[in-house]
Write a protein that holds these residues in place. Structure first.
Motif, mmCIF file in Angstrom:
data_model
loop_
_atom_site.group_PDB
_atom_site.id
_atom_site.type_symbol
_atom_site.label_atom_id
_atom_site.label_comp_id
_atom_site.label_asym_id
_atom_site.label_seq_id
_atom_site.Cartn_x
_atom_site.Cartn_y
_atom_site.Cartn_z
ATOM 1 N N SER A 29 0.877 -1.180 0.000
ATOM 2 C CA SER A 29 0.000 0.000 0.000
ATOM 3 C C SER A 29 0.911 1.225 0.000
ATOM 4 C CB SER A 29 -0.873 -0.041 1.262
ATOM 5 O OG SER A 29 -1.093 1.246 1.765
ATOM 6 N N ASN A 31 0.233 4.038 1.151
ATOM 7 C CA ASN A 31 0.144 4.678 2.470
ATOM 8 C C ASN A 31 1.138 4.029 3.437
ATOM 9 O OD1 ASN A 31 -1.995 6.242 1.527
ATOM 10 N ND2 ASN A 31 -3.197 5.992 3.383
ATOM 11 N N GLN A 51 -0.545 -2.430 -6.128
ATOM 12 C CA GLN A 51 -0.697 -2.500 -4.669
ATOM 13 C C GLN A 51 -1.254 -3.886 -4.337
ATOM 14 O OE1 GLN A 51 -1.608 1.607 -2.498
ATOM 15 N NE2 GLN A 51 -3.343 0.899 -3.672
ATOM 16 N N LYS A 55 -5.446 -0.157 0.831
ATOM 17 C CA LYS A 55 -6.369 0.040 1.962
ATOM 18 C C LYS A 55 -7.429 1.079 1.614
ATOM 19 C CE LYS A 55 -3.081 1.245 4.854
ATOM 20 N NZ LYS A 55 -2.467 1.655 6.117
ATOM 21 N N GLY A 56 -8.681 0.761 1.957
ATOM 22 C CA GLY A 56 -9.764 1.718 1.796
ATOM 23 C C GLY A 56 -10.202 2.223 3.167
ATOM 24 N N ARG A 57 -11.191 3.094 3.191
ATOM 25 C CA ARG A 57 -11.706 3.596 4.467
ATOM 26 C C ARG A 57 -12.419 2.484 5.226
ATOM 27 N NH1 ARG A 57 -15.645 7.677 4.057
ATOM 28 N NH2 ARG A 57 -15.190 8.194 6.208
ATOM 29 N N TRP A 62 -8.893 -2.029 -0.712
ATOM 30 C CA TRP A 62 -9.064 -1.199 -1.914
ATOM 31 C C TRP A 62 -8.554 -1.991 -3.115
ATOM 32 C CZ3 TRP A 62 -11.652 2.875 -3.510
ATOM 33 C CH2 TRP A 62 -11.282 3.484 -4.710
ATOM 34 N N TRP A 71 -2.347 4.933 -8.032
ATOM 35 C CA TRP A 71 -2.311 4.638 -6.595
ATOM 36 C C TRP A 71 -1.140 5.409 -6.010
ATOM 37 C CZ3 TRP A 71 -6.569 2.564 -7.834
ATOM 38 C CH2 TRP A 71 -6.703 1.544 -8.769
ATOM 39 N N PHE A 72 -1.424 6.441 -5.221
ATOM 40 C CA PHE A 72 -0.317 7.240 -4.681
ATOM 41 C C PHE A 72 -0.690 7.886 -3.350
ATOM 42 C CE2 PHE A 72 -1.670 11.652 -5.663
ATOM 43 C CZ PHE A 72 -2.741 11.418 -6.529
ATOM 44 N N SER A 73 0.357 8.301 -2.629
ATOM 45 C CA SER A 73 0.149 8.937 -1.326
ATOM 46 C C SER A 73 1.064 10.144 -1.218
ATOM 47 C CB SER A 73 0.501 7.968 -0.196
ATOM 48 O OG SER A 73 -0.240 6.774 -0.334
ATOM 49 N N LYS A 122 -18.455 4.912 -8.206
ATOM 50 C CA LYS A 122 -17.225 5.369 -7.557
ATOM 51 C C LYS A 122 -16.036 5.285 -8.520
ATOM 52 C CE LYS A 122 -14.631 4.803 -3.280
ATOM 53 N NZ LYS A 122 -14.800 4.703 -1.833
ATOM 54 N N GLY A 125 -11.145 7.141 -4.460
ATOM 55 C CA GLY A 125 -11.326 7.386 -3.029
ATOM 56 C C GLY A 125 -10.052 7.946 -2.412
ATOM 57 N N ILE A 126 -10.214 8.473 -1.216
ATOM 58 C CA ILE A 126 -9.095 9.120 -0.516
ATOM 59 C C ILE A 126 -9.025 8.567 0.899
ATOM 60 C CG2 ILE A 126 -8.255 11.347 0.365
ATOM 61 C CD1 ILE A 126 -9.984 12.561 -2.032
ATOM 62 N N GLY A 143 -3.627 9.382 0.944
ATOM 63 C CA GLY A 143 -3.589 8.352 -0.101
ATOM 64 C C GLY A 143 -4.754 8.513 -1.065
ATOM 65 N N ILE A 144 -4.435 8.466 -2.345
ATOM 66 C CA ILE A 144 -5.466 8.697 -3.366
ATOM 67 C C ILE A 144 -5.468 7.517 -4.348
ATOM 68 C CG2 ILE A 144 -6.220 10.261 -5.228
ATOM 69 C CD1 ILE A 144 -4.529 12.417 -3.649
ATOM 70 N N GLY A 145 -6.643 6.980 -4.580
ATOM 71 C CA GLY A 145 -6.771 5.904 -5.553
ATOM 72 C C GLY A 145 -7.777 6.322 -6.610
HETATM 73 C C1 BTN Z 1 -11.778 4.705 0.051
HETATM 74 O O1 BTN Z 1 -12.111 3.733 0.724
HETATM 75 O O2 BTN Z 1 -12.583 5.314 -0.641
HETATM 76 C C2 BTN Z 1 -10.343 5.174 0.096
HETATM 77 C C3 BTN Z 1 -9.481 4.463 -0.914
HETATM 78 C C4 BTN Z 1 -8.041 4.956 -0.924
HETATM 79 C C5 BTN Z 1 -7.173 4.122 -1.832
HETATM 80 C C6 BTN Z 1 -5.789 4.698 -1.981
HETATM 81 S S1 BTN Z 1 -4.856 3.901 -3.249
HETATM 82 C C7 BTN Z 1 -3.414 4.736 -2.730
HETATM 83 C C8 BTN Z 1 -3.432 4.746 -1.220
HETATM 84 N N1 BTN Z 1 -2.856 3.525 -0.701
HETATM 85 C C9 BTN Z 1 -3.746 2.753 -0.070
HETATM 86 O O3 BTN Z 1 -3.516 1.653 0.445
HETATM 87 N N2 BTN Z 1 -4.957 3.364 -0.081
HETATM 88 C C10 BTN Z 1 -4.904 4.655 -0.745
#
Ligand code: BTN
Length: 262
Positions: A29, A31, A51, A55-57, A62, A71-73, A122, A125-126, A143-145
């Motif tokens: 990930s 992040n 990745q 990881k998502g929220r 994710w 996929w970046f942070s 969707k 996500g962030i 983190g932005i996907g």
């Molecule tokens: C969401 O659940 O909407 C948030 C998703 C965020 C995904 C991005 S991908 C880059 C960064 N690394 C991760 O593991 N998650 C975020």
């Protein structure tokens, strides 16, 4: 320098965001990668094509299809109080949506707090994570996907996820999109550091599709119906339930529309 990093830097106009880019082909990930390098300078961007455990929220996985999405942070070191951290997520949403709408096409929106939405599905996500050391904020990892060139999604995501390719039927240049997002991000992040979130609130609201909608909320483990009324100066959602106005933070609720994802 790596060819990919050169490509991204070529279109950067920033003074600090993305000046350092740490690219790896594969990581669990981005992040987590940023967390391991928390001592790196503010504005460092951690980027990967694959990745293995994105990881998502709310502890969700994710789905990060190899090479097809961005996929970046971004590692940030703001000197702000804890309540303001959530506002960084909101301004990130503005930066992504403004970039896509102004530089590429015009239809993306934000589902509060930070889902990037296109055609009611969707697109991205962030996930912002805060790192504390001795009770002091030592960094915020943003983190932005973004789904870019996927042409199909697994069956279970088919009705809720989309990509730019699915919507516009062509491939997009991920590096160019990234550079442009970073340029805008710096602009809004600098406003936020100098003046707080309030100068950005109206812009955020103008993109937010959650407002005025009847919602189904998961609020502290309880499912409730409520209407979204407004966004507060702090970036919280103000909902109306049984004639009572309640301000909820992004950590407290998960939001769905009454009839589906939005
Ligand atoms: C969401 O659940 O909407 C948030 C998703 C965020 C995904 C991005 S991908 C880059 C960064 N690394 C991760 O593991 N998650 C975020």
């Amino acid at each position: 320098m790596n060819k990919k990093i050169n490509e991204i830097k070529k279109n950067l106009t920033t003074s600090h965001i993305g000046k350092n880019i740490y690219y790896v082909k594969t990581t669990d990930s981005t992040n987590n990668l940023a967390k391991k390098h928390i001592s790196y300078p503010c504005g460092t961007v951690f980027l990967s094509d694959i990745q293995t455990n994105g990881k998502g929220r709310n502890n969700r996985l994710w789905v990060s299809d190899d090479f097809l999405g961005l996929w970046f942070s971004i590692l940030l070191k703001p000197q702000i109080t804890v309540e303001k951290i959530a506002q960084i997520t909101l301004l990130t949403g503005i930066s992504v949506v403004e970039t896509l709408n102004k530089d590429f096409f015009q239809d993306t929106k934000i589902k509060w707090p930070n889902d990037i939405v296109l055609s009611d599905k969707k697109l991205g996500g962030i996930l912002c994570e805060s790192i504390f050391y001795n009770n002091e904020l030592s960094g915020v990892i943003c983190g932005i996907g973004l789904n870019i060139n996927q042409h199909q999604f697994p069956l279970e995501l088919n009705n809720i996820a989309t990509s730019l390719k699915e919507e516009y039927n062509k491939d997009f240049n991920k590096d160019l999109i990234l550079s442009k997002i970073l340029n805008r991000f710096e602009e809004y992040y600098d406003i936020f550091l100098k003046e707080g979130f309030s100068p950005l609130l109206d812009l955020y609201k103008s993109y937010c599709i959650t407002l005025n909608k009847e919602l189904l909320l998961d609020y502290n483990g309880e499912k409730i119906n409520a209407k979204a009324i407004d966004i507060s100066q702090d970036g919280n959602l103000i909902i109306k339930k049984d004639d009572e106005l309640i301000e909820v933070s992004s950590g407290e609720v998960s939001v769905r529309g009454l009839f589906g994802y939005v």
